[in-house]
Scaffold this active site. Sequence first.
Site, short mmCIF file in Angstrom:
data_model
loop_
_atom_site.label_atom_id
_atom_site.label_comp_id
_atom_site.label_asym_id
_atom_site.label_seq_id
_atom_site.Cartn_x
_atom_site.Cartn_y
_atom_site.Cartn_z
N LYS A 1 37.21 -1.39 66.82
CA LYS A 1 36.71 -2.09 65.62
C LYS A 1 35.46 -2.88 66.03
O LYS A 1 35.43 -3.46 67.13
CB LYS A 1 37.82 -3.04 65.16
N SER B 1 45.85 -6.55 59.21
CA SER B 1 44.73 -5.61 59.34
C SER B 1 44.96 -4.48 60.34
O SER B 1 44.13 -3.56 60.42
CB SER B 1 43.45 -6.36 59.68
N SER C 1 41.67 -4.81 57.48
CA SER C 1 40.24 -4.64 57.66
C SER C 1 39.87 -3.66 58.77
O SER C 1 38.71 -3.28 58.90
CB SER C 1 39.60 -6.00 57.99
#
Lengths: 100, 460
Positions: B77, B177, B153
Site C-alpha cells: 500500500k 482497511s 482503504s
Amino acid sequence: MTRRPKEARALRKPARKAAKPVRRAKKVGKKLAKKKLTTPPQLGSLDDFIAASARVLGLKIDKAWLPTVHSHLEVTLRHGALVASFALPDETDPAPVFEA
Amino acid sequence: MDWASASDIARAVSDGERSAISVTEAALVRIGKLNPKLNAFTGLVADRARKKARALDQARGEGKPLGPLAGVPFAVKNLFDVAGLATLAGSKINRDHAPSARDATLVERLEAAGAVLVGALNMGEYAYDFTGENVHDGPSCNPHDLSRMTGGSSGGSGGAVAGGLVPLALGSDTNGSIRVPSSFCGIFGLKPTYGRLSRARTFPFVSAFDHLGPFARNTADLALSYDVMQGADPDDPVCADRPRQPVTPLLSRGIDGLRIAVAGGYFRKGASPETRQAMDIVTRTLGVAHEIEIPEAERARSAAYVIGATEGAALHLHRLRTRAKDFDPAVRDRLIAGAMVPAALVNHAQKFRRWYQSQVLKLFDGVDVILAPATPCVAPKLGQQTFVLDGVEMPLRPNIGIYTQPISFIGLPVVAAPVPLQPLPIAVQIIAAPWREDLALRVAHALEQAGVTQASRPNI
C-alpha cells in the site's frame, strides 16, 4: 462497572419526548441535565458552531463544503453522544496510549 | 505461476526449478497486462526488483541460503515508505514530498526473507476510506467484477492479490482497511494484535488504532509472511517488545479443543443475505452452536468513530489550513468535521475504550475464538453512495466498517477468511484474544482445508 446507564435507554426514545426534560434540565437537577448530551444538535446552532470553530482552528471553509461538513459533524456528535451517555466511574483511565 | 502461492514460488526458486529473475519478469508482465483494468498499482520499482532477483539467483549459485520467501514478488500500500519513492498515502499533497530514503521496517523484513518488492499500491486518501476509490489515482477495481469496489482503504492490495498480480501484499487496518478489501475481493487478510508488527516508516492515520498486516490467497502464505515480519522495533514505540511467536508450525494443529463462539446481538443486525449465508456456512462447518454477545459493541463502534475522526483531523489540521482544496472532498469534509468535535467527547471515548477492553477480555476466559461477519454486504458498485442497512438507507462510505470497528478498537487479532459465494465473495472475521494470532490462523486454515474458505480465481 457493567450497569447500563439510564441515559443510554433514553437514546431509544423518540426525540420529541427526550427534548422536554432537556429544556427543564436546569430546574429539575443534574440527573436530567445529562440528557442534554443525547439531544441531537440543532441545525442553526450547529452552523454557528461550525463558523466559530473554523475561526478558532484557522480553517477557511468554502460555502459549498458546509452542508457536508455539517452532516459529518452531526453524525460524529451523535456517535459522541451515545458514548458520553454511558456512565463510567470518575477514576476510569482513558486509553490514548493503548496496550493490547 | 500466475496463480501460484508464495510458498510454491519460494520452493521453486530455492530448488532451482525457477530463477528469481524469471518469476520477477513474469510478475512485471502480468502487472503490465492487468493493471490497466484493475488500477491496483500506483508505482513500480522494476529495476530494483530485477536487481534483487538477480542477487537471489547469484546467492543460490553460490550455495547461500535464500530465505523462506525466496523470489516471491510482493507489493505494498502506498503509505509504506519505499526507498526512492514519495510516500503518497493516497493523496495529492504528499506527491510534493521528497522520495523516501529508506524502506519501511516490514518491507525490509520481507526482503530479508527473500521476497522481491515490485511496487506500491493504490489506496483511499490518507486511509480514511472503506471503498478503495481514490479521486486522484482513480478507483481500484474488483477483480471479480470490474464495476465494483475493492473495498478500502487498502484497495490496491486487495485487487493486486485477488487479481493474481502478486501473491502477497501489505496493507494497513485502522478501522477495517485490511478486512474490508479481503471480504470484497475474496482473499485472506491478517490484522494482527495492536503493537505486534512494526509501523516504522509508514504514513499514519489514527495512531491509536493503526495496524499493518499481510494479504494472501491462502493461510499458509499469510502465516509465512506474518512470521518473518514479527519482532520488536525501536523505530516504532508502539511495537511490543515481545519474542517472535511463529505460527506456521502450528497451522496444521486443527481446531480440536478450541472453544469457538459466534458473536450475536449487534453482529446479527444489518447483515445482508450474503453476510448471513457466509456466517451460516462457516458456523455449520465448525459445528459452532455457542453464541455470545460482545457487550456494548455498538457503543464501541461509536467511540472508535469519534476517536478516529478527531485523531485523523488533528494529524491533518495544518494541511486543512493550507491545502484544503488539494484533498479528496469526501475526505476533507470528514476531517474538518472531526476537528470540531469537543475534547470532552473524545476523552470519554478513550475512557470507554478502557472499560470495553476489560469486558471483552473477560469473554476470552470462556472462548478461544469468536466468529463475526466482516462486512454487511458484498462489494458495492463503484460510485455507490448509499446502501440499505437494517431496512434503512444509509451513507455507504462510513458504514461499511460496522462489524470491523468494534474489534480493531481494542486491537484484537483477526483473520478475514473469504467464503467464495457466487457471483461475489464475502469474508468472515475470525477473532482471537490479544497475541493469539495462532488460534485465529488455525481456525482459518481448518476452514480452508475443508474447502469452505478459499480465494477463488476471477476471470478478468
